[in-house]
Structures are given as C-alpha cells and as structure tokens.
Design an enzyme around this catalytic site. Structure first.
Site, PDB file in Angstrom:
ATOM      1  N   ASP A  65     -23.763  -6.805  74.071  1.00 43.41           N
ATOM      2  CA  ASP A  65     -22.950  -7.782  73.342  1.00 43.41           C
ATOM      3  C   ASP A  65     -21.622  -7.155  72.910  1.00 43.41           C
ATOM      4  O   ASP A  65     -21.594  -6.120  72.260  1.00 43.41           O
ATOM      5  CB  ASP A  65     -23.734  -8.246  72.110  1.00 43.41           C
ATOM      6  CG  ASP A  65     -23.339  -9.626  71.631  1.00 43.41           C
ATOM      7  OD1 ASP A  65     -22.150  -9.960  71.732  1.00 43.41           O
ATOM      8  OD2 ASP A  65     -24.220 -10.355  71.141  1.00 43.41           O
ATOM      9  N   THR A  99     -20.894 -15.467  72.497  1.00 40.34           N
ATOM     10  CA  THR A  99     -22.195 -14.910  72.888  1.00 40.34           C
ATOM     11  C   THR A  99     -23.062 -15.898  73.665  1.00 40.34           C
ATOM     12  O   THR A  99     -23.552 -15.581  74.747  1.00 40.34           O
ATOM     13  CB  THR A  99     -22.951 -14.423  71.637  1.00 40.34           C
ATOM     14  OG1 THR A  99     -22.209 -13.367  71.041  1.00 40.34           O
ATOM     15  CG2 THR A  99     -24.339 -13.920  71.993  1.00 40.34           C
ATOM     16  N   ASN A 135     -21.260 -20.951  70.390  1.00 37.82           N
ATOM     17  CA  ASN A 135     -22.470 -20.591  69.641  1.00 37.82           C
ATOM     18  C   ASN A 135     -22.922 -21.793  68.817  1.00 37.82           C
ATOM     19  O   ASN A 135     -24.102 -22.100  68.736  1.00 37.82           O
ATOM     20  CB  ASN A 135     -22.195 -19.396  68.734  1.00 37.82           C
ATOM     21  CG  ASN A 135     -21.931 -18.126  69.509  1.00 37.82           C
ATOM     22  OD1 ASN A 135     -22.419 -17.953  70.627  1.00 37.82           O
ATOM     23  ND2 ASN A 135     -21.150 -17.228  68.931  1.00 37.82           N
ATOM     24  N   ASP A 193     -21.516 -10.065  77.400  1.00 42.91           N
ATOM     25  CA  ASP A 193     -21.290 -11.492  77.202  1.00 42.91           C
ATOM     26  C   ASP A 193     -19.850 -11.815  76.861  1.00 42.91           C
ATOM     27  O   ASP A 193     -19.436 -12.973  76.882  1.00 42.91           O
ATOM     28  CB  ASP A 193     -22.228 -12.046  76.125  1.00 42.91           C
ATOM     29  CG  ASP A 193     -22.119 -11.286  74.808  1.00 42.91           C
ATOM     30  OD1 ASP A 193     -21.449 -10.249  74.765  1.00 42.91           O
ATOM     31  OD2 ASP A 193     -22.724 -11.743  73.818  1.00 42.91           O
ATOM     32  N   HIS A 194     -19.037 -10.810  76.544  1.00 46.94           N
ATOM     33  CA  HIS A 194     -17.608 -10.947  76.263  1.00 46.94           C
ATOM     34  C   HIS A 194     -17.081  -9.583  75.848  1.00 46.94           C
ATOM     35  O   HIS A 194     -17.864  -8.639  75.660  1.00 46.94           O
ATOM     36  CB  HIS A 194     -17.347 -11.962  75.133  1.00 46.94           C
ATOM     37  CG  HIS A 194     -18.150 -11.707  73.883  1.00 46.94           C
ATOM     38  ND1 HIS A 194     -17.857 -10.676  73.006  1.00 46.94           N
ATOM     39  CD2 HIS A 194     -19.247 -12.336  73.371  1.00 46.94           C
ATOM     40  CE1 HIS A 194     -18.724 -10.672  72.018  1.00 46.94           C
ATOM     41  NE2 HIS A 194     -19.598 -11.669  72.217  1.00 46.94           N
ATOM     42  N   HIS A 200     -13.533 -12.202  69.102  1.00 48.79           N
ATOM     43  CA  HIS A 200     -13.392 -12.521  70.525  1.00 48.79           C
ATOM     44  C   HIS A 200     -13.390 -14.021  70.692  1.00 48.79           C
ATOM     45  O   HIS A 200     -13.531 -14.761  69.722  1.00 48.79           O
ATOM     46  CB  HIS A 200     -14.540 -11.891  71.314  1.00 48.79           C
ATOM     47  CG  HIS A 200     -15.888 -12.189  70.706  1.00 48.79           C
ATOM     48  ND1 HIS A 200     -16.602 -13.332  70.973  1.00 48.79           N
ATOM     49  CD2 HIS A 200     -16.628 -11.501  69.796  1.00 48.79           C
ATOM     50  CE1 HIS A 200     -17.720 -13.333  70.275  1.00 48.79           C
ATOM     51  NE2 HIS A 200     -17.767 -12.232  69.543  1.00 48.79           N
TER      52      HIS A 200
END
Length: 574
Positions: free
Chosen positions: A66, A107, A128, A380-381, A514
């Site tokens: 993550d 995420t 999210n 995920d980023h 992010h």
C-alpha cells in the site's frame, strides 16, 4: 459433361493428396515444437488433439504494498537484503515503467483494478468511500449490512465484496477449477483483503485493533473462524509487537531520507516530536491501543505472520489445483500518510518489510517448493512528497482548501441561479448536483455543468475540469482526460470532475497523501517471479490492468469478465 469430368478429377486429386497434407501438418507441428519454449503446443498424435506443455503453478501469491512508489525499489535497494525485494528484481521480471491508467488513485480502486484487470469505469469501485446519489449518503466500498461479523461483535466485520461489479482473476480461478482451488485474502485493511479475494473466495481476513488485536471476517465467507485463526488470535503474537520501535540500523546510516527531526511529519498522540525511538506500549492508550500497530512496520510483520500461518494450516499449494493467496501490506500507507515520503520512519518500514518478505518467501520455498509457485508484487498507488517540504526546496506545490472551494462555488451558483441548494455533495474531486432542486428551479443539467466548469477553472489550484456530458459522450485517448474517463462510472460518479495542479493536495501540512493523475501517484512497482516467469526487465509502459490478464494467461484460465488489459507476453515463459 465437361463440368462433371472436371469435378470428378478434382475429387480424385483431393483423395490422393490426403496423406501428403496430413504429413505436412504433422511436420509443421514438429517444427514448431523444436523452435523452443515459446511454442505452446506439442505435436499431436494422429486422431488426438494437441496439449499444453506448460503446467500452472501450484500457488499464486499476489502481494500489494500500500502506497509504494516505484522509486522505493531503487532508493533503498542498496539497503535491502538478498532474499526480499532484491530476490524478485534479480531473479524475476521488473516492469520499470508501470502505471495506473485512471484516477482516483486510492486503495480500494487500486486493489480492484489489480485483480479485475479493469478500471473504476467498469468495476464500479470509484473510491474508498463515495456519495451514493440514489440513497443520498456516503457509502464505504466494502460495507455490507446484510452480513454478520465473524470473530467480533463490532461492525468492522460487516464487510463483503458485493459492491465490486466485475469478476477478479481469483474469481475466474475458482470458476475454472469448479471451486476446488483455495483463494484466501489477507490484510490489515478490510478492503485490502476483500477486493483481491473476489466474490467466490474461500476466505478473506482483516485486522481489528483496539484492545482486540485479531483477524476477523464476515458471514459472507463463513459462520465461524477456523481453528488455526482462533489459535493465532488467542496467542501473544500480536501483542508482543507492542514494544519500542527504533531504527533497524544506526540512525546516521539512513541517508536515503531526510532528517529525523523536521517540520513535515505528524507524531502520534502523546509524543511531542516524530522522532525515534517510539515506545509503543506507552503510546498505545492514546492511539487506539493495538490500532497503533497499524502505523508501525510491525503491522506488516503481523500480516506476514498470519500469511505464513495460513500457508501452513490451509496447505496452500499442496492440492491438485492452483491455489491463490492475496496478501496486502497496508502499514506502509498509514506510515506514509503520517510521516511522509521522505521520512526515516518510511525508510525503516521498507527495510523491515524487506525482511518480512524474505520470511514469507522462505516459507513458500519450504511449504510449496521453489519453482512450484508464482509471485507478483505491485502497489495500489504511490504518494506525493509533502508539499510543504517541496516548497522548502523551491518546487511548486501547495494545499487546496476544500471548504473554501465549496463556499465560493455555492456563492457563484446563488448569484446566478438564485438558489443555494444546487450542489448535493463534493467528494473525491467530484461535484454531485441536486437534481430535484434543478428540476424545481428549471435548471438544465448541461447548462449547469458548463457553468460550474467555467467558474471553478478560475479558482486557485484547479488545473482541469471535465463535465459529465464530455466524459459520457466523448472519447479521450491520451493524457489526463483518458485517466479521468477510465475512473468515471456512469451511474456512480458525479456531474463535474476537477483536477488539482501537480504537487497540490487537500490534506494537512504534515504527512503525504495520494489520489491524483500525476506520476508520483500512478508510477508503482510491478515484479513477477517464479514458475512460468521469464526473468528480465523492461522500460516499456505497462498498465495496472495488465496484471490480471497476465496471471490469467499463466494459469490458462478465462480473463476477468470486464478486463481491458493485455497479457504482458515478455513476462511469460510460454
């Protein structure tokens, strides 16, 4: 008569040529076989079909770290050991130019895209949390009131993958094997376990902190926790990590990061400065008890411990069918948010994660056997450097005041349309209109989209604006427009989408975040290793939606049903 003679002659020639044609085909197949491993099929015996000469791995392990930027692979490489990240880079395939092809880079959308092979435009995970215009409230990506918590009596366990609209590679594996494959998802975060495991998973487990410190699930998967999970939860493994967090190596050796004491980090409650050491036992009471471990490298260690326990207890990779273990390490995200991209805390976390990966890989070698399993690792980023830190280096950056933005927009709408209720919600950089108010006031939707777009483009830190009409009816083939359109779901998304300038975030002045279309958020690692993987490295551009088709090709199964990616052929031995 002449025509009949010609037909008879032609038929005789076809019959006489039959054996020669068959021999020619057999010869061609044999030649293909002799060209090397790139050939998929062995020559068939007469009257029998060809067959695939490669066999799928016994186990696939998908690892998502993550908030891992690509440069964490290179920035800390000289400090990693030989058995973790560097093992994957050295002996696997490293895609150095791998990006997300949509926004928002959060995420839940990230985990969904990795495993579905498609973007929020198709899989429906647009954030999210997002505003649901049909029930007029904000919802969470995995929340499900129709399931019961298992292993806890709290709502943390009321989760499922039902909001995910498309299948995952893990779903397709379960369908392909008629449910004989085992699929298990594990993470600190519920969404990090649930979305990768998919709809048809055998289990997904996530961590509950507070005074519990245990892994839980929901009735979507099972009615009670397996005995091995109960044993893990009642052991002292988790609580033993409530100790002092100091740097793994002498503090002065952390030269890949900034100074330990600086103005860009946020200390935990009860500590005056964000500096080492951190007495976690003393800090626990003011920081959610065992929840505190989530924002330390020990959160990753707990996930590694649990994954190794699952590997052994569930006998993953020991059956006739391929199994799938989806593991997401989430503490890196909590630490990045709190301390930032340039912090010693972050560097120490990755050095410790490297050791946890080595432990996991050694367990895979012992339990499944080296050469019998396949691993992929991605993120995920990414994350942006703390804008205040960038400003201190004379780099353009800043902060976006969402409250002030909403006030100015509502004032402009009130002045023009003589109403203050045209906006229902602003979230995830999207503006949702109040369509009932528009109807009552006689306001045309397209006109309002254009007015809002033309108004906010003049606001500070707004870089680009896209209307629903443009995203629904147009086709963006490159640039930010393509990323916005790939992240725009026709039913779930809003009416206007805005994009902030590079280096500008809506966040406190300490820590990182992010979500943007900028390369610091889209550029993430992609490593493949193990059975069926051809070692190498490539700087060609690959996209996050290519992972699921690549693993599907490796497993020789159908692609996820909304997949838009392409298999990365350079990765696959066959």
């Amino acid at each position: 008569m002449k025509i009949s003679s010609i037909l008879i002659f032609s038929m005789l020639m076809l019959v006489s040529c039959g054996p020669s044609v068959q021999a020619s085909r057999s010869y061609q197949q044999t030649e293909v076989k002799e060209q090397g491993d790139s050939a998929m099929y062995e020559p068939s015996k007469q009257g029998q079909p060809g067959y695939l000469k490669s066999t799928p791995p016994k186990l696939v392990v998908g690892i998502v770290v993550d908030q891992m930027r690509y440069d964490y692979l290179t920035r800390f490489a000289h400090r990693y050991g030989e058995g973790g990240f560097n093992r994957l880079v050295r002996d696997g395939f490293n895609a150095t130019n791998h990006h997300y092809n949509y926004v928002p880079t959060y995420t839940a959308p990230g985990h969904a895209a990795i495993y579905t092979g498609t973007t929020p435009a198709n899989n429906g995970i647009i954030g999210n949390n997002w505003y649901d215009k049909f029930i007029e409230k904000t919802i969470y990506n995995a929340s499900d009131p129709d399931v019961d918590p298992v292993g806890t009596d709290m709502n943390d366990g009321r989760m499922s993958p039902r909001k995910l609209l498309s299948t995952t590679v893990t779903d397709q594996l379960e369908l392909h094997s008629q449910g004989r494959s085992k699929v298990i998802g594990i993470s600190i975060k519920d969404r990090g376990a649930i979305l990768p495991a998919g709809h048809a998973a055998d289990a997904a487990y996530w961590f509950q902190g507070n005074d519990q410190g245990k892994f839980i699930t929901s009735s979507y998967y099972m009615s009670e926790l397996p005995e091995w999970v109960q044993n893990f939860n009642t052991s002292s493994q988790v609580r033993n990590y409530l100790k002092t967090w100091n740097t793994l190596y002498p503090l002065e050796t952390y030269t890949a990061s900034g100074k330990d004491l600086n103005d860009f980090e946020r200390p935990p409650r009860g500590k005056d400065t964000a500096t080492f050491p951190y007495d976690l036992s003393a800090l626990a009471e003011k920081n959610g008890q065992l929840n505190l471990l989530k924002a330390t490298p020990f959160g990753n260690s707990i996930v590694a411990d649990f994954a190794i326990a699952a590997l052994e207890a569930e006998k993953l990779g020991q059956g006739d069918e391929t199994d799938f273990l989806a593991v997401s390490f989430s503490s890196t995200d909590y630490i990045g948010h709190q301390y930032g991209v340039n912090s010693v805390e972050l560097e120490d976390t990755y050095l410790r994660l490297d050791q946890d990966l080595e432990r996991l890989f050694k367990a895979l070698d012992q339990q499944v056997g080296q050469g019998n399993y396949t691993v992929f690792l991605t993120a995920d980023h990414g994350a942006v450097n703390v804008p205040a830190y960038l400003q201190s280096k004379r780099i353009e950056a800043g902060y976006f005041d969402g409250g002030q933005f909403e006030e100015k927009l509502n004032q402009a709408l009130s002045d023009t349309y003589n109403t203050e209720n045209l906006i229902k919600n602003i979230s995830n950089d999207q503006i949702f209109f109040n369509h009932q108010e528009m109807l009552d006031a006689g306001v045309n939707a397209s006109d309002l989209q254009q007015f809002v777009a033309q108004t906010i483009i003049n606001f500070e830190h707004i870089d680009k604006v896209f209307t629903r009409d443009a995203l629904v009816s147009g086709s963006f083939t490159e640039g930010t427009g393509r990323l916005i359109q790939n992240g725009f779901h026709h039913k779930r998304s809003g009416d206007v989408v805005y994009v902030l300038e590079p280096g500008v975030i809506s966040y406190p002045t300490t820590g990182s975040t992010h979500g943007s279309s900028q390369s610091y958020d889209t550029h993430v690692p992609l490593l493949f290793y193990g059975k069926g993987i051809k070692p190498g490295q490539s700087a060609r551009r690959y996209e996050i939606t290519d992972i699921a088709p690549t693993i599907s090709s490796l497993l020789q199964i159908a692609f996820p049903n909304a997949s838009i990616g392409n298999p990365i052929v350079e990765v696959l031995e066959d």
